[in-house]
Design an enzyme around this catalytic site. Structure first.
Site, PDB file in Angstrom:
ATOM      1  CD  GLU A  45      25.379  20.829  36.953  1.00  0.00           C
ATOM      2  OE1 GLU A  45      26.560  20.680  36.558  1.00  0.00           O
ATOM      3  OE2 GLU A  45      24.549  21.534  36.355  1.00  0.00           O
ATOM      4  CG  ASP A  49      30.080  13.584  40.647  1.00  0.00           C
ATOM      5  OD1 ASP A  49      29.679  12.684  39.893  1.00  0.00           O
ATOM      6  OD2 ASP A  49      31.277  13.702  40.995  1.00  0.00           O
ATOM      7  CG  ASP A 118      25.886  18.134  34.134  1.00  0.00           C
ATOM      8  OD1 ASP A 118      26.562  17.143  34.485  1.00  0.00           O
ATOM      9  OD2 ASP A 118      26.256  18.940  33.257  1.00  0.00           O
ATOM     10  CD  GLU A 121      26.304  14.335  38.423  1.00  0.00           C
ATOM     11  OE1 GLU A 121      26.905  13.319  38.060  1.00  0.00           O
ATOM     12  OE2 GLU A 121      26.731  15.489  38.204  1.00  0.00           O
TER      13      GLU A 121
END
Length: 228
Positions: A45, A49, A118, A121
């Site tokens: 994650e 991101d 999440d 990502e």
């Protein structure tokens, strides 16, 4: 490692066949399922991101070469925020393939906005590690699609925009009233009415109060702008 039928179908939905299937398996494993022999997706994650942010920054700069930083920032935020990421996750039915612990299963984890945001990502990071930046970029641009071109419409917070609209006309700030709550405790659906003192109102439903308020504000703004 051989992927299950559901994960093979998921590969098709995101347009990437993994050379290392273990990366995809890890990307869809929530922390509630982690163990000494099974890694979860939290580190992915973190990486995903950053990859998403770079792709969106590049895309926005290319889309509008004359935009200032002040114009680009809210567009960027609208594209990478959890609500948008969760929408993309629902679009590809990511919740269906998530590996969750029993507590998360019971509490409706497959539908939770934060969990879905999440997880997408983590999937981005998995594609990046498996196929490189170009593969991750191609997937992101395909999945986000027209959201990038139309981001100006969603870049402003709808509740803030509605309050500014009311203030400009010397009206009191809008009220947000919960008119209904349905569904089980682990997957509630809220109905919110956004109301102005001039009688204008709009209603919207969503899995959280905040999302319902934003949706109602956006709907009311659209009504007001049409009538002016």
């Amino acid at each position: 490692m051989k992927l299950s039928g559901d994960l093979k179908a998921f590969e098709a939905r995101i347009g990437h066949a993994f050379a290392d299937p273990a990366l995809l398996s890890r990307a869809v494993t929530h922390a509630s399922m982690s163990s000494a022999n099974r890694d979860d997706n939290q580190r992915l994650e973190f990486l995903g991101d950053r990859v998403l942010g770079l792709v969106m920054a590049e895309a926005l700069l290319a889309l509008d070469p004359n935009a200032t930083e002040g114009q680009l920032a809210p567009r960027f935020n609208a594209l990478v925020r959890k609500e948008t990421c969760a929408d993309v996750a629902r679009q590809i039915d990511l919740g269906k393939v998530l590996k969750l612990g029993r507590s998360e299963m019971i509490s409706g984890g497959r539908r939770k906005q934060a969990l879905l945001g999440d997880a997408i990502e983590a999937v981005i990071a998995a594609v990046y590690l498996d196929g490189g930046f170009d593969a991750a970029k191609a997937m992101i641009l395909a999945l986000w699609g027209r959201r990038i071109e139309t981001v100006e419409e969603d870049a402003r917070d709808a509740k803030t925009a509605l309050q500014e609209w009311a203030q400009a006309r010397k009206l009191a700030p809008p009220d947000y009233v919960q008119t209904d709550r349905s569904g089980p405790d682990h997957a509630p659906v809220f109905t919110i009415s956004a109301r102005l003192e001039n009688g204008a109102s709009a209603v919207a439903t969503a899995p959280s109060k905040r999302a319902a308020e934003q949706a109602a504000a956006k709907r009311l703004l659209a009504q007001l702008e049409t009538s002016e």
